[in-house]
Structures are given as structure tokens and as C-alpha cells.
Design an enzyme around this catalytic site. Sequence first.
Site, PDB file in Angstrom:
ATOM      1  N   ASP A  95      66.501  42.188  33.890  1.00  0.00           N
ATOM      2  CA  ASP A  95      67.166  40.943  33.522  1.00  0.00           C
ATOM      3  C   ASP A  95      68.533  40.889  34.210  1.00  0.00           C
ATOM      4  O   ASP A  95      69.383  41.750  33.976  1.00  0.00           O
ATOM      5  CB  ASP A  95      67.357  40.971  31.984  1.00  0.00           C
ATOM      6  CG  ASP A  95      67.341  39.598  31.376  1.00  0.00           C
ATOM      7  OD1 ASP A  95      67.867  38.676  32.000  1.00  0.00           O
ATOM      8  OD2 ASP A  95      66.822  39.463  30.245  1.00  0.00           O
ATOM      9  N   ASP A 196      68.834  35.218  34.212  1.00  0.00           N
ATOM     10  CA  ASP A 196      69.315  34.601  32.980  1.00  0.00           C
ATOM     11  C   ASP A 196      70.027  33.273  33.292  1.00  0.00           C
ATOM     12  O   ASP A 196      70.842  33.212  34.219  1.00  0.00           O
ATOM     13  CB  ASP A 196      70.315  35.596  32.349  1.00  0.00           C
ATOM     14  CG  ASP A 196      70.742  35.214  30.953  1.00  0.00           C
ATOM     15  OD1 ASP A 196      69.867  35.125  30.082  1.00  0.00           O
ATOM     16  OD2 ASP A 196      71.947  35.007  30.736  1.00  0.00           O
ATOM     17  N   GLU A 249      65.343  31.604  34.261  1.00  0.00           N
ATOM     18  CA  GLU A 249      65.439  30.942  32.958  1.00  0.00           C
ATOM     19  C   GLU A 249      66.179  29.628  33.172  1.00  0.00           C
ATOM     20  O   GLU A 249      67.352  29.627  33.539  1.00  0.00           O
ATOM     21  CB  GLU A 249      66.202  31.814  31.957  1.00  0.00           C
ATOM     22  CG  GLU A 249      66.166  31.205  30.565  1.00  0.00           C
ATOM     23  CD  GLU A 249      67.260  31.711  29.635  1.00  0.00           C
ATOM     24  OE1 GLU A 249      67.095  31.582  28.413  1.00  0.00           O
ATOM     25  OE2 GLU A 249      68.286  32.214  30.120  1.00  0.00           O
ATOM     26  N   HIS A 323      63.026  36.707  22.962  1.00  0.00           N
ATOM     27  CA  HIS A 323      64.094  37.227  22.107  1.00  0.00           C
ATOM     28  C   HIS A 323      65.066  36.143  21.620  1.00  0.00           C
ATOM     29  O   HIS A 323      65.988  36.455  20.872  1.00  0.00           O
ATOM     30  CB  HIS A 323      64.866  38.293  22.876  1.00  0.00           C
ATOM     31  CG  HIS A 323      65.570  37.691  24.056  1.00  0.00           C
ATOM     32  ND1 HIS A 323      64.890  37.200  25.148  1.00  0.00           N
ATOM     33  CD2 HIS A 323      66.880  37.445  24.293  1.00  0.00           C
ATOM     34  CE1 HIS A 323      65.754  36.694  26.003  1.00  0.00           C
ATOM     35  NE2 HIS A 323      66.966  36.824  25.519  1.00  0.00           N
ATOM     36  N   ASP A 324      64.900  34.913  22.093  1.00  0.00           N
ATOM     37  CA  ASP A 324      65.786  33.820  21.655  1.00  0.00           C
ATOM     38  C   ASP A 324      65.083  32.853  20.715  1.00  0.00           C
ATOM     39  O   ASP A 324      65.684  31.870  20.280  1.00  0.00           O
ATOM     40  CB  ASP A 324      66.271  33.004  22.871  1.00  0.00           C
ATOM     41  CG  ASP A 324      67.204  33.793  23.768  1.00  0.00           C
ATOM     42  OD1 ASP A 324      67.941  34.653  23.251  1.00  0.00           O
ATOM     43  OD2 ASP A 324      67.197  33.538  24.989  1.00  0.00           O
TER      44      ASP A 324
HETATM   45  C1  GLC Z   1      69.983  33.541  27.811  1.00  0.00           C
HETATM   46  C2  GLC Z   1      69.509  34.744  27.053  1.00  0.00           C
HETATM   47  C3  GLC Z   1      70.220  34.788  25.731  1.00  0.00           C
HETATM   48  C4  GLC Z   1      71.698  34.915  25.989  1.00  0.00           C
HETATM   49  C5  GLC Z   1      72.194  33.816  26.927  1.00  0.00           C
HETATM   50  C6  GLC Z   1      73.545  34.143  27.482  1.00  0.00           C
HETATM   51  O1  GLC Z   1      69.640  32.356  27.207  1.00  0.00           O
HETATM   52  O2  GLC Z   1      68.121  34.716  26.946  1.00  0.00           O
HETATM   53  O3  GLC Z   1      69.763  35.811  24.906  1.00  0.00           O
HETATM   54  O4  GLC Z   1      72.412  34.845  24.790  1.00  0.00           O
HETATM   55  O5  GLC Z   1      71.347  33.646  28.037  1.00  0.00           O
HETATM   56  O6  GLC Z   1      73.456  35.192  28.409  1.00  0.00           O
END
Ligand code: GLC
Length: 558
Positions: A95, A196, A249, A323-324
Site C-alpha cells: 500500500d 492510496d 483507490e 478496512h474502511d
Molecule cells: C484511504 C485509506 C484509509 C485512510 C485514508 C487516508 O482511504 O484506505 O484507511 O484513512 O486513505 O490515508
Amino acid sequence: MDFRDKVIYQIYPKSFYDSDNDGIGDLRGIIEKIPYLAKLNIDMIWFNPFFVSPQKDNGYDIADYRAIDPRLGTMEDFEELVAKLKEHRIEVMLDMVFNHTSTKHEWFQKAMKGSKKYQDYYIIRDAKANGDPPTNWTSKFGGPAWEKFGNTDQYYLHLYDKSQADLNWRNPEVRSELYQVINFWMEKGVKGFRFDVINVTGKDERLVDAKPGEESKFLYTDKPVVHDYLKEMNRESFGKAAGTITVGEMSSTTIQNSIRYTNPDHHELTMVFNFHHLKVDYQNGEKWTKTKFDFMKLKQILDDWQSGMAKGNGWNALFWNNHDQPRAINRFGDPGEYRVKSAQMLATVIHLLRGTPYIYMGEEIGMIDPDYQVIREYDDIEATNAYHMLLEKGLSESEAFDIVHTKARDNSRTPMQWSDKEHAGFSEHRPWLKPTNYKEINVEKALKEGSIFNYYQKLIQLRKHYRIVSHGGYESFLMDHPDVFAYVRTYKNQKLLVLNNFFKKNTIVAIPDRYLGLSSQVLISNDDRKTFEKQMILRPYEAIACLLTDGESGEQNV
Ligand code: GLC
């Protein structure tokens, strides 16, 4: 085998398995569980960040991109993990959190000490004439997106927590530093990268206020320059090694942009995560609300993305959980009576679509949200901020708790439930986040019963075995049906009909004549159904996939 044949599993290292009994999962714990992972027959594992970090946002606040948080392991552990996974033909995806660093990162620390070079690594701006922050933007975790830069009159931008300072991607030196990070991990045998929130990196030089009623995110999200950055990153790092898998993402993106991100002719990424389908239980687009999901909207979104991406030769990452997100069974299935059936149905939807399926740890045993009773049990900064925001809005404590209970990211971050022993067999020490329903839901039991885990194994097998699943086209089907999400995959002389009942009741599906009279084979069913008929009564949460072949039997992978 290319990315279309693969299935990716996601591990949240802090919560997978605790080998040293300090309450926090670790890399050696993952090594111990490799036989379990191999049994599922996944091809790659995406690990959430385990780099050196103050853990304000559970590792998404990185202080050193090239070192491992000692609480989670050492570089030797990591190297051993990569080597041992390789023995099982499982590859590693890391990641890359490149939109921001922790304010404890040495770049930010040097900037604070006055280095002009490192100040230009971040987005630092003068206050407004009246001393207010440079713009009215809000942080995604609540409050203003700006924090005072040391003792100066300036502010630095943080789209997330104030300990996560946004990097200045307009500075070519910053971009080059980040590409070197990718190259560093590639040399250690890493074959995949998840980027990310990569589409919020394209901020303008001149930052302006959001207008009244306008959300600030539209001023910096999914901007055209992100394509330039990704092309450059591809050229300078992972693009040099054939077969590397990348996933971006993408916050609030469009189909059009996602085609550009992923169509191989553009040389950007392999695939993208988008989140539109996971907002169908947001009231008026607002996350911190509680409402039932809008099924017809869910169908429409999934169908639009499938059709649109196929048309533009783009590629989707397919997922319900990460995880979110709270656990999908709680949102779109039935965590009670029909937990097993609804888990299998949701898995069928994702695994037979066009794209690359992701399984979030615990999904393969049907894990559900923890049954927390008090706000203290939640850990996540977003959840605790949201709770206070809801109270400030005038909600009562129990109303605010009820919303956090359904929406908190902690819902999916609880320890993997290995057995019915104390602490879910995750650790002998009290875990950093409490597991709750492990007496009924755990790996030991799931393997014994065989229901959900075996079903996932079978779905993975289908992708590897049938080109219609991995390489086939997509057609909409029964879009007006109020209970069933159905679709058709196409490949040469084959069609794969997939029917999924999203509700706790029987429902009738009438199969159009054009699909009848062909040779048919049920590839998977969560209801022991053996035949495919003109009129079918689907039982609660029933899922079935049937392969129809016109003439000679179709091509398979093996
Ligand atoms: C992404 C991650 C999340 C994190 C955010 C800031 O959305 O998946 O868990 O809090 O980025 O890095």
C-alpha cells in the site's frame, strides 16, 4: 496467467494474527498462517501499510516509507514473508500512501526546521488577510483541512488528519522520491501496488474557496493532471517490470476517468477501486446517517460500471469489503438467520463479474460487524470524530452511537477470528480492538462446516477454470427485477447467467426464451440447485450461476 485470472486477498496486518502476544498482529503471525491462505488459492495479498508510523490513522500516516514498524516486524520478517508466500505462488501487493506523509516524516520535520527545499514538498500557504486558513476546505475526518505551520503565519494542508500532511505533487522532486520508494520495494520482490487516494493528488497551484453549498472535494479530486502523474509513475517505476499489478483507490471518480486510468493503451494503472456502489446506504450522500440500502440504485451503479468499463476496455477492482467499510453482510445481507446464504450470495455477485475480485480477511468465513455497546470500544479517529460531530448536530448519545455502530471503519478492523478460544484465537493478550462474535463465527468452525470458505474456494476455482469468468464480456439482465441482481457474461459461444436474490423472501425469475434450449450446466449454487428452468423460484439470498453453451462446448482455461 494474467491479472484477469487472479484473485487478491486483503490483510490488515494489525488484526490478522498476533505471533508475539502483544495484542497487535504482526508479520510473523502472517507467516504462520500461510497454509490457511494457500488453501483458499488466492494469487496475491494486498497488505495495509505496516511501515514506521505514529499510527494516528492506523498506518496511513507514514513516517518512513522504507522501514517496517517495529511493532509489526522487521525487514527480515518481511523478506521471509515474501519468500514463503512465493513458495505457494502468492504474490505481494503493498500500500503506497503517497498523497500525504505523517508530520513525523523527516521531510516534514526538516520543513518545520526551516528547510525551503522540504517546505516545497508540502502544500503550505499564507493565511487569509484576516488570519483565517488559506481556504475553507474541510478535512475528510472533520474540521478544517488546514493546520498552523509551526509558529509561522502560514498553514499546511491536510485533507485527512492534521498528522497527515499533503504532499506537493506539483514538485517533480517529490514525485521522483515517491517513484524511488516503489522501486525500492520492487527490488524486494513486491509485484503489486495499491495507491492510496491517488486521485486527490492533483491540486492546483492557486487554491480557492469552495462556493457556498459546494463540497470542497470537487476542487481537488479526479483532476486531469492525475493522468499525467500516473503515466510518469508508470514509466519511472512499476511499468518497467512486466506483470506488476497496480490498483488506484479513486475517490469520487467517473467511469470516463476510470477507463483512462486502466485502459492498457494509456499506461497508467491495471485497475481502480471506486466506491459509488458502497454509498447506496447513505442518506442524501451523507455517510454518517443510518438508512436501508437502495437496491435498485445498487443494481444500476454496478451495471453502469460493468457496461461502461467493458466498453472502454477499462478494468474494475471488484469488492464489497475493505478496512474502511463496515462488513457487507450487515449492509446488504442478513447477519442473523441467513448469514451463510447471504455471504455466499454477495460473493457470487462479485466473483463472477468482469474485473478482479478482492476478498477482505474474514469475508471468507462470513465475519460480521462487532457487537460493541459503548463508544469507548471504537478506536478509529474518523469514528470518534464523527460521534462528536453528531452530538454537536443535536443528536442524542444513543442516536449518535447507533450511527457510528453501523458506519465505523472499526467494524471491519477487528481481529481475524481464528477460533472460539479467548480473544478469538488471535492472541493470548487482549487485542487492540475487541473481537465479539467469535464463538459462532471463526475459522476453525468455518473449515469444519465447509459452507462459506468452500464456496469461496469454488468461486476462485471458477475464475481460473472458465475464460468466460476471467475474460468474458458483460451484458445487463433483468434490470427491472425488484429483488434480483442478475447479469450475463459472454464468451464465444457461451453465456453465463448469474442470478442473485438480495432479499429474505422467495422471488420468481422468468428466463427469456432466447436462453432456453441451449445446453446448460449449473456452475455454482448456494442452494443445491441442479437444474436451470424457464421459471425459477429463488429462495432467500439464493445465488446461482448457469453456463449455457450453443453447439460445441466452450473454451476453458485448462
Ligand atoms: C484511504 C485509506 C484509509 C485512510 C485514508 C487516508 O482511504 O484506505 O484507511 O484513512 O486513505 O490515508
